[in-house]
Design an enzyme around this catalytic site. Structure first.
Site, PDB file in Angstrom:
ATOM      1  N   GLN A  15      -7.898 -57.286  84.430  1.00 39.45           N
ATOM      2  CA  GLN A  15      -7.613 -57.929  85.712  1.00 39.45           C
ATOM      3  C   GLN A  15      -8.477 -57.305  86.798  1.00 39.45           C
ATOM      4  O   GLN A  15      -8.498 -56.084  86.962  1.00 39.45           O
ATOM      5  CB  GLN A  15      -6.127 -57.777  86.064  1.00 39.45           C
ATOM      6  CG  GLN A  15      -5.739 -58.277  87.437  1.00 39.45           C
ATOM      7  CD  GLN A  15      -5.716 -57.163  88.471  1.00 39.45           C
ATOM      8  OE1 GLN A  15      -5.849 -55.994  88.139  1.00 39.45           O
ATOM      9  NE2 GLN A  15      -5.573 -57.526  89.722  1.00 39.45           N
ATOM     10  N   HIS A  34       2.934 -62.910  92.184  1.00 39.92           N
ATOM     11  CA  HIS A  34       2.779 -61.456  92.219  1.00 39.92           C
ATOM     12  C   HIS A  34       4.140 -60.753  92.176  1.00 39.92           C
ATOM     13  O   HIS A  34       4.333 -59.698  92.779  1.00 39.92           O
ATOM     14  CB  HIS A  34       2.003 -61.023  93.465  1.00 39.92           C
ATOM     15  CG  HIS A  34       0.985 -59.956  93.224  1.00 39.92           C
ATOM     16  ND1 HIS A  34      -0.356 -60.223  93.098  1.00 39.92           N
ATOM     17  CD2 HIS A  34       1.114 -58.612  93.080  1.00 39.92           C
ATOM     18  CE1 HIS A  34      -1.016 -59.084  92.904  1.00 39.92           C
ATOM     19  NE2 HIS A  34      -0.141 -58.088  92.888  1.00 39.92           N
ATOM     20  N   ARG A  71      13.290 -62.150  82.847  1.00 39.66           N
ATOM     21  CA  ARG A  71      14.172 -61.072  82.416  1.00 39.66           C
ATOM     22  C   ARG A  71      14.943 -61.392  81.127  1.00 39.66           C
ATOM     23  O   ARG A  71      15.621 -60.523  80.583  1.00 39.66           O
ATOM     24  CB  ARG A  71      15.199 -60.751  83.527  1.00 39.66           C
ATOM     25  CG  ARG A  71      14.592 -60.263  84.831  1.00 39.66           C
ATOM     26  CD  ARG A  71      13.905 -58.934  84.684  1.00 39.66           C
ATOM     27  NE  ARG A  71      13.367 -58.446  85.949  1.00 39.66           N
ATOM     28  CZ  ARG A  71      12.138 -58.684  86.391  1.00 39.66           C
ATOM     29  NH1 ARG A  71      11.311 -59.442  85.669  1.00 39.66           N
ATOM     30  NH2 ARG A  71      11.717 -58.173  87.531  1.00 39.66           N
ATOM     31  N   LYS A 108      -5.649 -65.871  88.688  1.00 37.67           N
ATOM     32  CA  LYS A 108      -4.267 -65.408  88.785  1.00 37.67           C
ATOM     33  C   LYS A 108      -3.760 -65.533  90.217  1.00 37.67           C
ATOM     34  O   LYS A 108      -4.459 -65.181  91.168  1.00 37.67           O
ATOM     35  CB  LYS A 108      -4.162 -63.952  88.334  1.00 37.67           C
ATOM     36  CG  LYS A 108      -2.754 -63.375  88.355  1.00 37.67           C
ATOM     37  CD  LYS A 108      -2.757 -61.948  87.824  1.00 37.67           C
ATOM     38  CE  LYS A 108      -1.337 -61.390  87.765  1.00 37.67           C
ATOM     39  NZ  LYS A 108      -0.774 -61.125  89.107  1.00 37.67           N
ATOM     40  N   THR A 113      -7.522 -61.841  90.227  1.00 34.84           N
ATOM     41  CA  THR A 113      -6.377 -61.940  91.134  1.00 34.84           C
ATOM     42  C   THR A 113      -6.839 -62.512  92.464  1.00 34.84           C
ATOM     43  O   THR A 113      -7.703 -61.954  93.134  1.00 34.84           O
ATOM     44  CB  THR A 113      -5.719 -60.570  91.333  1.00 34.84           C
ATOM     45  OG1 THR A 113      -5.066 -60.196  90.117  1.00 34.84           O
ATOM     46  CG2 THR A 113      -4.688 -60.611  92.443  1.00 34.84           C
TER      47      THR A 113
END
Length: 371
Positions: free
Chosen positions: A143, A264, A299, A240, A171
């Site tokens: 990245q 982000h 999650r 990204k 990014t």
């Protein structure tokens, strides 16, 4: 415990007995120093977007499918011809030495152990070469936080290519740092050098706040930068930080080989939408022209399933893996991915989907529950 510049780093190396990924945050808080933990956990402003990232998964529901005559779902998939054993990858997460003395090296080992894909950050605690070597040939992406100094960018891209990076993540949503109040309250400055900065004129990152680090980053990023990086590296470039169909199509028009849908992790533009809420429209616009990676708020295994069903090809996690790193090093990272894969396998079975391709075609229903 390892102490660097007065900062206490975990040396834990052990498998974790995980009930669920959300429970890891409180355990990690006990061992990561306050400044480092605040940097890892924090979002921007009042953290509304950070909270919405996970809540948004409740906006879509998985349709159970019975009489489907399947067992033992297969989690294997691929991207750019790279075979993977799991659709869950490691998001590029900065300064992992804040969580563990081995930093990105242990993360790379843990991700490699599950047959996953690792992405390493420009602002890593360990060098590109060392992180790649720790993965022992497992696939990795690099990245890039673009610098105002193109020579600096070339140096990083050269090292990434030499280390065997399979793609470059550009990014695009961090031309300035978000207003992160945890860092202000803690007066946080990076206590550990960032290995990729020590070799170049931008300094080592140690003793600086995130705002100072970002000050040397490029504030102007355009389609021309996508073309330039692709031409220089001859590697796939994935943009990204995409949050709209228009930006996705603009990136593809500039030669992007992939789209990375992310806000982000709620660390940049507060008040923006949850990443999951914008994913379907972006996927519809992209229409399978290029692969889509998704992160922010994941999650649960059911979250991974929903993201894949909504249009993603790979789903990335950040904070939960860093908590696993602090608690158990490489084995802790491995445990986090195994837990998520375990939950995903159960979800796939109950949804009547045998393969990741089946998941991508699984129906989702939508009902907006009142808060």
């Amino acid at each position: 415990m390892t102490i660097v510049n007065g900062y206490e780093q975990s040396d834990n190396e052990k498998k974790l007995d995980i009930l669920n990924l959300p429970s890891l945050e409180a355990e990690a808080k006990k061992i990561i120093p306050a400044g480092g933990f605040g940097y890892i956990v924090g979002g921007s402003e009042d953290e509304w977007t950070l909270a919405e990232n996970t809540k948004a998964f409740s906006h879509a529901q998985i349709v159970p499918k019975v009489l489907s005559n399947i067992e033992q779902p297969d989690l294997s998939t691929s991207i750019f011809g790279i075979a993977l054993k799991t659709p869950v990858m490691m998001a590029p997460t900065a300064a992992q030495g804040l969580a563990h003395s081995q930093g990105e090296k242990d993360t790379a080992r843990g991700v490699a152990a599950v047959g996953g894909l690792m992405a390493q950050s420009t602002y890593s605690s360990t060098s590109i070469a060392d992180t790649a070597a720790a993965g022992e040939g497992a696939p990795q992406f690099f990245q890039l936080y673009m610098s105002k100094d193109w020579t600096f960018n070339e140096s990083l891209l050269d090292e990434a290519k030499k280390a065997g990076a399979k793609a470059i993540l550009l990014t695009s949503d961090a031309t300035v740092d978000g207003y992160r109040e945890e860092d202000i309250v803690n007066n946080f400055q990076f206590p550990i050098p960032m290995a990729n900065l020590t070799k170049f004129s931008e300094g080592d990152g140690k003793g600086k706040g995130i705002g100072e680090i970002y000050a040397s980053a490029a504030q102007k990023i355009s389609e021309d930068d996508v073309r330039r990086i692709a031409a220089y590296t001859d590697l796939p470039v994935i943009v990204k930080g995409v949050q709209s169909p228009e930006d996705a199509l603009r990136a593809i028009g500039a030669g992007a080989a992939g789209i990375y849908v992310s806000n982000h992790g709620g660390r940049q533009l507060n008040g923006g939408p949850a990443s999951f809420d914008v994913l379907p429209a972006i996927a519809k616009a992209v229409n399978h022209q290029v692969p889509i990676i998704f992160d922010s708020g994941v999650r649960r295994g059911s979250h991974v399933f929903k993201a894949l069903a909504a249009g993603a090809d790979l789903v990335a996690i950040g904070r939960p893996a860093i908590y696993g790193l602090a608690l158990g090093g490489a084995l802790g990272v491995q445990s986090v991915f195994e837990q998520l894969d375990h939950e995903l396998t159960i979800t796939m079975q109950l949804a009547g989907t045998r393969t990741i391709e089946d998941v991508k075609h699984a129906p989702l229903t939508h009902f907006n529950y009142a808060d």
